[in-house]
Design a protein around this motif. Structure first.
Motif, PDB file in Angstrom:
ATOM      1  N   ARG A  73      40.491  29.343  24.562  1.00  0.00           N
ATOM      2  CA  ARG A  73      41.903  28.794  24.597  1.00  0.00           C
ATOM      3  C   ARG A  73      42.631  30.203  25.523  1.00  0.00           C
ATOM      4  O   ARG A  73      43.333  29.950  26.460  1.00  0.00           O
ATOM      5  CB  ARG A  73      42.381  28.713  23.687  1.00  0.00           C
ATOM      6  CG  ARG A  73      42.060  27.290  23.038  1.00  0.00           C
ATOM      7  CD  ARG A  73      42.768  26.820  21.876  1.00  0.00           C
ATOM      8  NE  ARG A  73      44.237  26.752  22.170  1.00  0.00           N
ATOM      9  CZ  ARG A  73      45.168  26.757  21.265  1.00  0.00           C
ATOM     10  NH1 ARG A  73      44.754  26.707  19.861  1.00  0.00           N
ATOM     11  NH2 ARG A  73      46.487  26.674  21.211  1.00  0.00           N
ATOM     12  N   ILE A  74      42.154  31.453  24.992  1.00  0.00           N
ATOM     13  CA  ILE A  74      42.699  32.571  25.633  1.00  0.00           C
ATOM     14  C   ILE A  74      42.425  32.680  27.108  1.00  0.00           C
ATOM     15  O   ILE A  74      43.330  32.972  27.958  1.00  0.00           O
ATOM     16  CB  ILE A  74      42.352  33.917  24.988  1.00  0.00           C
ATOM     17  CG1 ILE A  74      43.106  33.811  23.638  1.00  0.00           C
ATOM     18  CG2 ILE A  74      42.791  35.204  25.870  1.00  0.00           C
ATOM     19  CD1 ILE A  74      42.417  35.016  22.901  1.00  0.00           C
ATOM     20  N   PHE A  75      41.252  32.517  27.500  1.00  0.00           N
ATOM     21  CA  PHE A  75      40.891  32.569  28.978  1.00  0.00           C
ATOM     22  C   PHE A  75      41.392  31.465  29.792  1.00  0.00           C
ATOM     23  O   PHE A  75      41.832  31.727  30.886  1.00  0.00           O
ATOM     24  CB  PHE A  75      39.196  32.644  29.044  1.00  0.00           C
ATOM     25  CG  PHE A  75      38.616  33.628  28.337  1.00  0.00           C
ATOM     26  CD1 PHE A  75      39.077  35.108  28.749  1.00  0.00           C
ATOM     27  CD2 PHE A  75      37.374  33.625  27.784  1.00  0.00           C
ATOM     28  CE1 PHE A  75      38.452  36.094  28.293  1.00  0.00           C
ATOM     29  CE2 PHE A  75      36.541  34.879  27.163  1.00  0.00           C
ATOM     30  CZ  PHE A  75      37.289  35.903  27.398  1.00  0.00           C
ATOM     31  N   ASN A  76      41.679  30.386  29.196  1.00  0.00           N
ATOM     32  CA  ASN A  76      42.000  29.223  29.963  1.00  0.00           C
ATOM     33  C   ASN A  76      43.473  29.584  30.304  1.00  0.00           C
ATOM     34  O   ASN A  76      44.170  29.313  31.187  1.00  0.00           O
ATOM     35  CB  ASN A  76      41.953  27.967  28.972  1.00  0.00           C
ATOM     36  CG  ASN A  76      42.628  26.828  29.899  1.00  0.00           C
ATOM     37  OD1 ASN A  76      42.452  26.753  31.110  1.00  0.00           O
ATOM     38  ND2 ASN A  76      43.169  25.790  29.221  1.00  0.00           N
ATOM     39  N   LEU A  77      44.336  30.240  29.080  1.00  0.00           N
ATOM     40  CA  LEU A  77      45.774  30.260  29.396  1.00  0.00           C
ATOM     41  C   LEU A  77      45.917  31.600  30.601  1.00  0.00           C
ATOM     42  O   LEU A  77      46.745  31.454  31.188  1.00  0.00           O
ATOM     43  CB  LEU A  77      46.496  30.965  28.174  1.00  0.00           C
ATOM     44  CG  LEU A  77      46.616  29.550  27.106  1.00  0.00           C
ATOM     45  CD1 LEU A  77      47.161  30.420  25.561  1.00  0.00           C
ATOM     46  CD2 LEU A  77      47.488  28.701  27.705  1.00  0.00           C
ATOM     47  N   VAL A 117      47.981  31.262  33.893  1.00  0.00           N
ATOM     48  CA  VAL A 117      49.184  32.342  34.249  1.00  0.00           C
ATOM     49  C   VAL A 117      48.788  32.989  35.468  1.00  0.00           C
ATOM     50  O   VAL A 117      49.779  33.041  36.186  1.00  0.00           O
ATOM     51  CB  VAL A 117      49.122  33.411  33.050  1.00  0.00           C
ATOM     52  CG1 VAL A 117      49.989  34.531  33.332  1.00  0.00           C
ATOM     53  CG2 VAL A 117      49.780  32.542  31.911  1.00  0.00           C
ATOM     54  N   THR A 118      47.571  33.314  35.849  1.00  0.00           N
ATOM     55  CA  THR A 118      47.141  34.106  37.032  1.00  0.00           C
ATOM     56  C   THR A 118      47.437  33.246  38.170  1.00  0.00           C
ATOM     57  O   THR A 118      47.996  33.442  39.283  1.00  0.00           O
ATOM     58  CB  THR A 118      45.696  34.510  36.921  1.00  0.00           C
ATOM     59  OG1 THR A 118      45.643  35.402  35.863  1.00  0.00           O
ATOM     60  CG2 THR A 118      45.240  35.228  38.403  1.00  0.00           C
ATOM     61  N   ARG A 119      47.069  31.725  38.072  1.00  0.00           N
ATOM     62  CA  ARG A 119      47.291  30.967  38.899  1.00  0.00           C
ATOM     63  C   ARG A 119      48.633  30.902  39.334  1.00  0.00           C
ATOM     64  O   ARG A 119      49.238  30.577  40.519  1.00  0.00           O
ATOM     65  CB  ARG A 119      46.662  29.527  38.682  1.00  0.00           C
ATOM     66  CG  ARG A 119      46.435  28.463  39.742  1.00  0.00           C
ATOM     67  CD  ARG A 119      45.763  27.245  39.295  1.00  0.00           C
ATOM     68  NE  ARG A 119      44.856  27.440  38.372  1.00  0.00           N
ATOM     69  CZ  ARG A 119      44.736  26.850  37.251  1.00  0.00           C
ATOM     70  NH1 ARG A 119      45.362  25.571  37.092  1.00  0.00           N
ATOM     71  NH2 ARG A 119      43.673  26.895  36.325  1.00  0.00           N
ATOM     72  N   LEU A 120      49.540  30.559  38.176  1.00  0.00           N
ATOM     73  CA  LEU A 120      50.972  30.415  38.486  1.00  0.00           C
ATOM     74  C   LEU A 120      51.621  31.830  39.083  1.00  0.00           C
ATOM     75  O   LEU A 120      52.460  31.287  39.953  1.00  0.00           O
ATOM     76  CB  LEU A 120      51.762  30.099  37.116  1.00  0.00           C
ATOM     77  CG  LEU A 120      51.297  28.829  36.563  1.00  0.00           C
ATOM     78  CD1 LEU A 120      51.882  28.641  35.267  1.00  0.00           C
ATOM     79  CD2 LEU A 120      51.964  27.600  37.433  1.00  0.00           C
ATOM     80  N   GLU A 121      51.127  32.833  38.799  1.00  0.00           N
ATOM     81  CA  GLU A 121      51.661  33.982  39.345  1.00  0.00           C
ATOM     82  C   GLU A 121      51.301  34.103  40.839  1.00  0.00           C
ATOM     83  O   GLU A 121      52.133  34.225  41.620  1.00  0.00           O
ATOM     84  CB  GLU A 121      50.942  35.378  38.825  1.00  0.00           C
ATOM     85  CG  GLU A 121      51.727  35.567  37.398  1.00  0.00           C
ATOM     86  CD  GLU A 121      51.110  36.767  36.491  1.00  0.00           C
ATOM     87  OE1 GLU A 121      49.852  37.003  36.848  1.00  0.00           O
ATOM     88  OE2 GLU A 121      51.645  37.344  35.715  1.00  0.00           O
ATOM     89  N   ARG A 122      50.031  33.552  41.296  1.00  0.00           N
ATOM     90  CA  ARG A 122      50.046  33.530  42.754  1.00  0.00           C
ATOM     91  C   ARG A 122      50.688  32.493  43.369  1.00  0.00           C
ATOM     92  O   ARG A 122      51.184  32.889  44.616  1.00  0.00           O
ATOM     93  CB  ARG A 122      48.417  33.178  42.791  1.00  0.00           C
ATOM     94  CG  ARG A 122      47.377  34.182  42.427  1.00  0.00           C
ATOM     95  CD  ARG A 122      46.037  34.029  43.162  1.00  0.00           C
ATOM     96  NE  ARG A 122      45.476  32.805  42.508  1.00  0.00           N
ATOM     97  CZ  ARG A 122      44.242  32.949  41.500  1.00  0.00           C
ATOM     98  NH1 ARG A 122      43.821  34.075  41.410  1.00  0.00           N
ATOM     99  NH2 ARG A 122      44.103  31.723  41.176  1.00  0.00           N
ATOM    100  N   GLU A 123      50.964  31.333  42.710  1.00  0.00           N
ATOM    101  CA  GLU A 123      51.900  30.339  43.305  1.00  0.00           C
ATOM    102  C   GLU A 123      53.058  30.838  43.478  1.00  0.00           C
ATOM    103  O   GLU A 123      53.685  30.667  44.649  1.00  0.00           O
ATOM    104  CB  GLU A 123      51.735  29.237  42.646  1.00  0.00           C
ATOM    105  CG  GLU A 123      52.750  28.234  43.143  1.00  0.00           C
ATOM    106  CD  GLU A 123      51.857  27.667  44.344  1.00  0.00           C
ATOM    107  OE1 GLU A 123      52.721  26.594  45.054  1.00  0.00           O
ATOM    108  OE2 GLU A 123      50.822  27.760  44.822  1.00  0.00           O
ATOM    109  N   ILE A 124      53.777  31.606  42.696  1.00  0.00           N
ATOM    110  CA  ILE A 124      54.926  32.270  42.653  1.00  0.00           C
ATOM    111  C   ILE A 124      55.093  33.260  43.870  1.00  0.00           C
ATOM    112  O   ILE A 124      56.154  33.199  44.575  1.00  0.00           O
ATOM    113  CB  ILE A 124      55.641  32.801  41.263  1.00  0.00           C
ATOM    114  CG1 ILE A 124      55.887  31.932  40.367  1.00  0.00           C
ATOM    115  CG2 ILE A 124      56.933  33.742  41.726  1.00  0.00           C
ATOM    116  CD1 ILE A 124      55.874  32.205  38.865  1.00  0.00           C
ATOM    117  N   ASN A 125      54.259  34.072  44.070  1.00  0.00           N
ATOM    118  CA  ASN A 125      53.991  34.910  45.178  1.00  0.00           C
ATOM    119  C   ASN A 125      54.063  34.175  46.323  1.00  0.00           C
ATOM    120  O   ASN A 125      54.602  34.677  47.393  1.00  0.00           O
ATOM    121  CB  ASN A 125      52.946  36.081  44.926  1.00  0.00           C
ATOM    122  CG  ASN A 125      53.066  36.892  43.631  1.00  0.00           C
ATOM    123  OD1 ASN A 125      54.375  37.255  43.530  1.00  0.00           O
ATOM    124  ND2 ASN A 125      52.067  37.562  43.285  1.00  0.00           N
TER     125      ASN A 125
END
Length: 97
Positions: A61-65, A69-77
């Motif tokens: 679950r930690i790795f999935n989260l 988060v990493t994917r969302l940060e990339r999308e925001i950038n």
């Protein structure tokens, strides 16, 4: 329950010490009491009757989260860069007028 295995205890012993009904339902950050054997002469130091243990999210679950988060940060950038490009384009178009 990996906590029980880590301390060489049964899941039931940890459930009883913490008054849990379901070993899979407790909150992240919840402090668990881990019953330990009383002091014996073979031990160098006495051990408290309970050891608090911080419960953590299961690793998958930690790795999935983290991945989310990493994917969302990339999308925001990516979207920030696109906004910057569009703002530059608007400025250039306004200057032509």
């Amino acid at each position: 329950m990996s906590i029980a295995a880590r301390y060489g205890l049964s899941v039931e012993a940890i459930m009883e010490a913490n008054r849990l009904r379901d070993p899979n339902q407790f909150d992240v950050g919840q402090v668990l009491l881990v019953p330990v054997a009383p002091f014996s002469p073979a031990q160098q130091f006495p051990v408290a009757p309970f050891l608090p243990v911080q419960q953590q999210l299961p690793m998958p679950r930690i790795f999935n989260l983290e991945r989310r988060v990493t994917r969302l940060e990339r999308e925001i950038n990516r979207l920030d860069r696109r906004i910057d490009r569009l703002e530059d384009r608007v400025r250039r178009l306004e200057q032509r007028r």
